[in-house]
Design a protein around this motif. Structure first.
Motif, mmCIF file in Angstrom:
data_model
loop_
_atom_site.group_PDB
_atom_site.id
_atom_site.type_symbol
_atom_site.label_atom_id
_atom_site.label_comp_id
_atom_site.label_asym_id
_atom_site.label_seq_id
_atom_site.Cartn_x
_atom_site.Cartn_y
_atom_site.Cartn_z
ATOM 1 N N ARG A 29 -3.812 9.411 -4.130
ATOM 2 C CA ARG A 29 -2.973 8.335 -4.665
ATOM 3 C C ARG A 29 -1.566 8.850 -5.010
ATOM 4 N N THR A 138 0.566 2.042 -3.001
ATOM 5 C CA THR A 138 -0.874 2.309 -2.798
ATOM 6 C C THR A 138 -1.327 2.002 -1.372
ATOM 7 N N THR A 142 -6.751 2.906 -0.544
ATOM 8 C CA THR A 142 -8.120 2.353 -0.565
ATOM 9 C C THR A 142 -8.915 2.830 0.637
ATOM 10 N N GLN A 143 -8.303 2.810 1.816
ATOM 11 C CA GLN A 143 -9.004 3.291 3.008
ATOM 12 C C GLN A 143 -9.352 4.774 2.889
ATOM 13 N N TRP A 145 -9.852 6.414 0.104
ATOM 14 C CA TRP A 145 -10.932 6.537 -0.871
ATOM 15 C C TRP A 145 -12.282 6.178 -0.247
#
Length: 436
Positions: A29, A138, A142-143, A145
């Motif tokens: 991140r 961000t 998400t991908q 993670w």
């Protein structure tokens, strides 16, 4: 043990993955935020020299061109109040940069604001503002993670699989040792453990095999001693036979017959003690109870007539009555029970022998007499009140228990001892497990 080892590995791997994945997720991140911030700063820095030297027309054209290709809003605030690029209102950071002439990065709830002060213009300090939206900060996190979580789950499953294989390799020799010990407990002295697994388990397997060999050796020595003791009876039996042959009449024939029967019993005992193989739990032992009982009662009836005892034999079945006891063991049990009647009751005491089918298979054998009865303490091996060895009732009990039944001692309503043997049905032959 296998489950516990797997759970231990799972817990250890979860802790290791948490210690590795969480910092890596935070790092991803931070890298994404820094990447977006650096890109916006580069767009703003690319206009610094142009804002400080270009004329208004050229500056407007260049700013609009750069702002069109930027990832976020890009705006130039001139000292005369002109706004070039993406039209936005002056923020506090822009006004502060114009007054103080300093560049800075400001965190906001909706993103990150980068302001660059440009000094040296004739009309005053200009400010270049680049803005990075929160979605851009961000983007791709998400991908990343999800990929990281999937990798962690895959590693966890792989670790559990490896732990299961390793625990199986450790537990399997232990299970084999347990199976061999249970076979030894069931008197299968041919069972041997296969040395396998870690050195400690191989040492235990070797010790267990040595124990089984030692048990076999002790049993052989015990059988030889029993055979030797039984063989000593031949001398007095021979002397008794000679004495019987010197008699005349029916007494001589009767005594000779009994000596012959005793000699056959001693011979059978010697043969069984010396040549009987190790006890096999898969042996198929059975006999027909009715015929064996008739033979033994007929033998004892002669002695009962001599001592004035009334004998009642009641076999409540017409067909064969198979039981899971060898014929010699059943005969020994009957002889022990009837011998107790003669040994512990006075002459003239009547007794009865009853044989009936047992629910579920097998038979129920009851020996009852009209004597004074037996104490419950006599059910213990070696206990006797008549000077005997005290092993008769134990012999009968073991014969019943070997077939899956049991022995009970009760007292009749009018006195006397009632000994009941529950004899189980014959067991089907079982193929012994093959050694690996």
């Amino acid at each position: 043990m296998r489950r516990r080892l797997t759970l231990l590995v799972a817990a250890t791997m979860c802790l290791a993955l948490l210690a590795f994945v969480v910092p890596l997720a935070l790092l991803l991140r931070t890298v994404a935020q820094d990447r977006a911030t650096v890109a916006a700063s580069a767009d703003a820095q690319s206009l610094v020299s142009l804002v400080g030297t270009a004329d208004p027309t050229t500056l407007r054209t260049s700013v609009e061109h750069v702002a069109a290709g930027a990832r976020g809003p890009l705006t130039v605030f001139l000292a005369d109040g002109s706004v070039l690029g993406t039209p936005v209102a002056r923020t506090g950071a822009v006004r502060l940069a114009a007054l103080a002439g300093v560049s800075r990065t400001v965190e906001r709830a909706d993103g990150r604001e980068i302001v660059v002060a440009v000094l040296g213009r004739p009309d005053g300090t200009a400010v270049i503002r680049a803005f990075v939206p929160a979605a851009e900060l961000t983007r791709g996190v998400t991908q990343a993670w999800l990929v990281l979580a999937g990798l962690g789950v895959a590693l966890l499953l792989l670790g559990l699989l490896v732990a299961d294989r390793l625990s199986r390799a450790l537990v399997s020799p232990i299970a084999d040792l347990s199976a061999v010990s249970h076979r030894l407990a069931r008197a299968d002295l041919t069972a041997r453990a296969r040395p396998d697994g870690p050195p400690e388990l191989r040492e235990v397997a070797g010790a267990l095999n040595h124990l089984a060999d030692r048990i076999q050796e002790l049993l052989r020595e015990e059988r030889e001693q029993v055979a030797d003791l039984s063989h000593r009876l031949r001398a007095p039996l021979t002397s008794l036979r000679l004495e019987a042959e010197s008699l005349t009449g029916t007494d001589a024939a009767r005594i000779t017959a009994r000596v012959d029967a005793m000699e056959r019993a001693v011979t059978g005992l010697i043969s069984e003690a010396r040549h009987r193989p190790d006890a096999d739990p898969h042996a198929h032992a059975e006999c027909e109870a009715a015929s064996a009982l008739r033979e033994r009662v007929a033998f004892w009836t002669v002695l009962a007539e001599d001592t004035g005892r009334a004998v009642a034999l009641d076999i409540t079945t017409e067909g064969p009555l198979p039981v899971g006891v060898p014929a010699d063991e059943l005969a020994a049990a009957v002889d022990a029970l009837l011998g107790n009647v003669f040994a512990h009751t006075p002459d003239g005491t009547a007794f009865s022998v009853t044989l009936s089918p047992r629910p579920g298979g097998g038979a129920v054998l009851t020996v009852a007499d009209d004597g004074p009865g037996l104490s419950a303490d006599l059910a213990r091996r070696g206990a006797s009140l008549g000077g005997s060895t005290g092993l008769g009732l134990d012999i009968a009990r073991r014969a019943a228990q070997s077939s899956g039944g049991d022995m009970t001692l009760t007292t009749g309503r009018v006195g006397g001892a009632h000994v009941t043997l529950e004899l189980g049905p014959p067991r089907p032959p079982v193929t012994p497990p093959s050694s690996r």
